[in-house]
Structures are given as C-alpha cells and as structure tokens.
Design a protein around this motif. Structure first.
Motif, short mmCIF file in Angstrom:
data_model
loop_
_atom_site.label_atom_id
_atom_site.label_comp_id
_atom_site.label_asym_id
_atom_site.label_seq_id
_atom_site.Cartn_x
_atom_site.Cartn_y
_atom_site.Cartn_z
N HIS A 154 -13.47 43.11 17.42
CA HIS A 154 -14.96 41.53 16.15
C HIS A 154 -13.99 40.67 16.73
O HIS A 154 -13.38 40.35 17.43
CB HIS A 154 -13.96 42.30 15.25
CG HIS A 154 -15.23 41.79 13.89
ND1 HIS A 154 -14.15 41.09 12.89
CD2 HIS A 154 -15.54 41.08 13.99
CE1 HIS A 154 -14.88 40.68 11.99
NE2 HIS A 154 -16.00 40.64 12.51
N HIS B 16 -21.45 40.44 3.03
CA HIS B 16 -19.72 39.47 4.22
C HIS B 16 -20.86 38.24 4.52
O HIS B 16 -21.97 38.23 5.52
CB HIS B 16 -19.09 40.92 4.51
CG HIS B 16 -19.39 41.39 5.95
ND1 HIS B 16 -19.57 42.64 5.92
CD2 HIS B 16 -19.16 40.79 6.84
CE1 HIS B 16 -20.35 42.77 6.76
NE2 HIS B 16 -20.25 41.48 7.60
N ASP C 61 -14.69 38.38 8.67
CA ASP C 61 -15.82 38.68 7.81
C ASP C 61 -15.02 38.61 6.50
O ASP C 61 -13.86 38.88 6.41
CB ASP C 61 -15.71 40.66 7.98
CG ASP C 61 -16.23 40.61 9.20
OD1 ASP C 61 -17.45 40.21 9.45
OD2 ASP C 61 -16.84 42.00 9.24
N HIS D 213 -20.48 37.01 8.42
CA HIS D 213 -19.37 37.32 9.61
C HIS D 213 -19.11 35.12 10.41
O HIS D 213 -20.12 35.05 10.59
CB HIS D 213 -19.57 37.91 10.60
CG HIS D 213 -19.69 38.03 11.96
ND1 HIS D 213 -18.28 38.68 12.48
CD2 HIS D 213 -19.26 36.87 12.88
CE1 HIS D 213 -18.02 38.63 13.66
NE2 HIS D 213 -18.60 37.52 14.22
ZN LIG Z 1 -17.49 40.51 11.84
#
Ligand SMILES: [Zn+2]
Length: 193
Positions: free
Chosen positions: A69, A152, A73, A154
């Motif tokens: 990642h 959400h 988030d 990012h």
């Molecule tokens: Zn993300």
C-alpha cells in the motif's frame, strides 16, 4: 515614425491577446513557484470532517497482485467532500483500473498528490485549475479496485523519488507561532561594540 507604428501595433496585439495570454502566464508563473518551493512538512486531512486522530497508518500493508500500500486510506461516508491537502494545480482528472475515478494535484516541492476511489469529481473542477487547501476536489466513493469495500479516499503523495508515506505529514503538529517581536525573546544578536 516607423518605431512608433511598430510599438503601437505590438501594443494593440498584446492588448487583444491578453485575455488568452494572461491566464497562461499566471499559470506558468504559479507552476514555477510551486516547483521551486519547499515540500510541505504538514498537510491537511483531505476528507472533510475527519480529524488527525481518526487516521490509521496503512502504509506498506499488503495489497492484491503482490503490491504494497503506497498511501493512506481514509474512511468516510459516501459523498463526503474530498478536499485539497495542499495548494496546487490540478494536473489530471481521470479513471484508472486500480484508482477508479482519480484527481492528481501538482503541489509544492514538485510533489504530486493522488486522490483515488472518488465517487465523482467536483462539478466545476478542471485540469489546470489552481486549488487552495480545503478546496473540494470530489467526493468519497469506492471506485476502481475499492469496489465492494466501504467507501474511502486513497490518498498518495509522490515525490521525485517515488511514493512517500502521507501519514507523518497528516499527523504533524501545527508549527509553533513565530514570536511577534523576535527582539523581545532575548535571542536577537547583540550589536558588537
Ligand atoms: Zn489505499
């Protein structure tokens, strides 16, 4: 006489072209200023109504296809405004497989800010727009590979060398106010006599 005519014609052309040329010069000057300014040590939380303490550092967590990642988030209800974490220029508005509906903002210090999984982009936002901290870029959603997960944002920051973790910048304390009168602090250099 000839010089005067040339100057008059040049002046007239400049005057006529200004509505077209003026904003382009402004844009170029601002882009140059952004590229020459320092990268921020603190950025705003880019989802309206979410506080710094509500953030979870998910940098480096495992993701599909062996990826890790490269961002954070930030969960919120669908349709919550996504706001600019820094000032900058809207570099790109588009769609991609992983990010879904995305907005890229070119910010200070030659960093690019990536806002992904948007439900939709702000109605009036266009590529090339200049944005200030807090300006609405779009709305929280779960487009792209976030489909099926709770809505959400990012948020990613890409520096010259690649992605950096936004979390430390998001939770950085507000800089201490500089003293109104530096001399009053007693740290000002005394004149040498
Ligand atoms: Zn993300």
């Amino acid at each position: 006489m000839r010089t005067i005519v040339v100057l008059l014609v040049a002046g007239l052309l400049g005057y006529l072209a200004w509505p077209w040329l003026g904003p382009r010069i402004d844009h170029a000057v601002y882009a140059l200023r952004l590229s020459m300014s320092e990268a921020p040590v603190r950025v705003a939380v880019p989802v309206e109504g979410v506080g710094r303490r509500g953030l979870v550092d998910t940098w480096g967590a495992a993701r599909s296809e062996g990826r890790t990642h490269q961002g954070i988030d930030i969960f919120a209800r669908r349709g919550t405004p996504v706001i600019a974490a820094t000032e900058g220029l809207v570099a790109r508005i588009g769609e991609n497989r992983l990010g879904g509906t995305v907005v890229w903002v070119y910010g200070p210090g030659r960093q690019r800010h990536y806002y992904a999984h948007l439900d939709r982009v702000a109605e009036t936002l266009e590529t090339g727009d200049r944005v200030a901290v807090g300006d609405v870029l779009g709305y929280v959603g779960n487009t792209g590979n976030a489909r099926g997960t709770p809505p959400h944002l990012h948020y990613g920051i890409y520096a010259m060398g690649g992605a950096i973790n936004p979390y430390p910048l998001l939770i950085a304390p507000e800089p201490a106010a500089s003293p109104v009168n530096p001399a009053a602090t007693g740290t000002a250099a005394e004149p040498v006599s």
